[in-house]
Design an enzyme around this catalytic site. Sequence first.
Site, PDB file in Angstrom:
ATOM      1  N   CYS A 207       4.418 -13.787   8.144  1.00  0.00           N
ATOM      2  CA  CYS A 207       4.435 -13.018   6.898  1.00  0.00           C
ATOM      3  C   CYS A 207       5.033 -13.878   5.790  1.00  0.00           C
ATOM      4  O   CYS A 207       6.088 -14.498   5.968  1.00  0.00           O
ATOM      5  CB  CYS A 207       5.263 -11.750   7.077  1.00  0.00           C
ATOM      6  SG  CYS A 207       5.312 -10.688   5.617  1.00  0.00           S
TER       7      CYS A 207
ATOM      8  N   HIS B 241      -2.269  -5.794   8.685  1.00  0.00           N
ATOM      9  CA  HIS B 241      -0.964  -6.293   8.233  1.00  0.00           C
ATOM     10  C   HIS B 241      -0.695  -5.888   6.788  1.00  0.00           C
ATOM     11  O   HIS B 241       0.389  -5.391   6.457  1.00  0.00           O
ATOM     12  CB  HIS B 241      -0.955  -7.823   8.388  1.00  0.00           C
ATOM     13  CG  HIS B 241       0.309  -8.496   7.951  1.00  0.00           C
ATOM     14  ND1 HIS B 241       1.153  -9.144   8.830  1.00  0.00           N
ATOM     15  CD2 HIS B 241       0.861  -8.671   6.715  1.00  0.00           C
ATOM     16  CE1 HIS B 241       2.166  -9.671   8.167  1.00  0.00           C
ATOM     17  NE2 HIS B 241       2.016  -9.395   6.874  1.00  0.00           N
ATOM     18  N   GLU B 242      -1.683  -6.100   5.912  1.00  0.00           N
ATOM     19  CA  GLU B 242      -1.467  -5.810   4.491  1.00  0.00           C
ATOM     20  C   GLU B 242      -1.397  -4.305   4.232  1.00  0.00           C
ATOM     21  O   GLU B 242      -0.603  -3.851   3.392  1.00  0.00           O
ATOM     22  CB  GLU B 242      -2.572  -6.442   3.645  1.00  0.00           C
ATOM     23  CG  GLU B 242      -2.710  -7.949   3.795  1.00  0.00           C
ATOM     24  CD  GLU B 242      -1.416  -8.712   3.586  1.00  0.00           C
ATOM     25  OE1 GLU B 242      -0.529  -8.235   2.851  1.00  0.00           O
ATOM     26  OE2 GLU B 242      -1.274  -9.798   4.178  1.00  0.00           O
TER      27      GLU B 242
ATOM     28  N   HIS C 137       2.030  -3.139   4.926  1.00  0.00           N
ATOM     29  CA  HIS C 137       2.952  -3.392   3.809  1.00  0.00           C
ATOM     30  C   HIS C 137       2.946  -2.245   2.813  1.00  0.00           C
ATOM     31  O   HIS C 137       4.002  -1.835   2.298  1.00  0.00           O
ATOM     32  CB  HIS C 137       2.556  -4.682   3.078  1.00  0.00           C
ATOM     33  CG  HIS C 137       3.123  -5.928   3.674  1.00  0.00           C
ATOM     34  ND1 HIS C 137       4.449  -6.068   4.017  1.00  0.00           N
ATOM     35  CD2 HIS C 137       2.540  -7.121   3.969  1.00  0.00           C
ATOM     36  CE1 HIS C 137       4.662  -7.279   4.504  1.00  0.00           C
ATOM     37  NE2 HIS C 137       3.519  -7.940   4.492  1.00  0.00           N
TER      38      HIS C 137
END
Length: 206
Positions: free
Chosen positions: A109, A151-152, A155
């Site tokens: 990350c 993953h994004e 976030h």
Amino acid sequence: MPDETIADLRSGGSVLRITRWSEPVMHAKTEPVVDFDDDLRALVRDMFATMKAAEGVGLAATQVGRGVSLFIYDCPDADSKRQVGAICNPVVELPTGRARHLDAEEEGCLSFPGAYESLARPDTCVCRGQDPWGRDVVVVGDGLLARCLQHETDHLNGLVFGDRLSSRARRKLDESQSATNHLYPEDWPITPRRTSASEGDEDPEA
């Protein structure tokens, strides 16, 4: 209907500081994008410039200190084909039942730079949202792209990938990051990453 494309937003931006995991914006759910205006597209430009400087494959708005539901990506898929885009208000659909296959690969990350740890995620996904002009988009991801989309989106929901690790794996990740943290200036990537060879060198003009 606007005729602009994402290619129009991949130049002209400014490099921004990348936020770190310890900062509150990284652990809060974002607000939806409702105004698809020039300010939003200027942010997308800055994010592309920042991701390029940091040599990443994906970047969420929270990673540049903005609590809005937006991420960008420039990432290869399972066939090594480069995929580029920006998605607002993303919703990720994951396979279930027999269609669900987990892929355990090292993950890193940009907001916890220099550290990697294996994390199992579904090897395919579908991401739905809007582009920077408000047009509906659907991205089918496999390979690294599937991991990036998950993953994004995490976030934007206030999750970092370390939250998905076991306690033991998280300790290993923290130790790895502590060992390399000194290479990343506080305002990285505005100030580039240091190299071991240059550590301790004095500026002759200082």
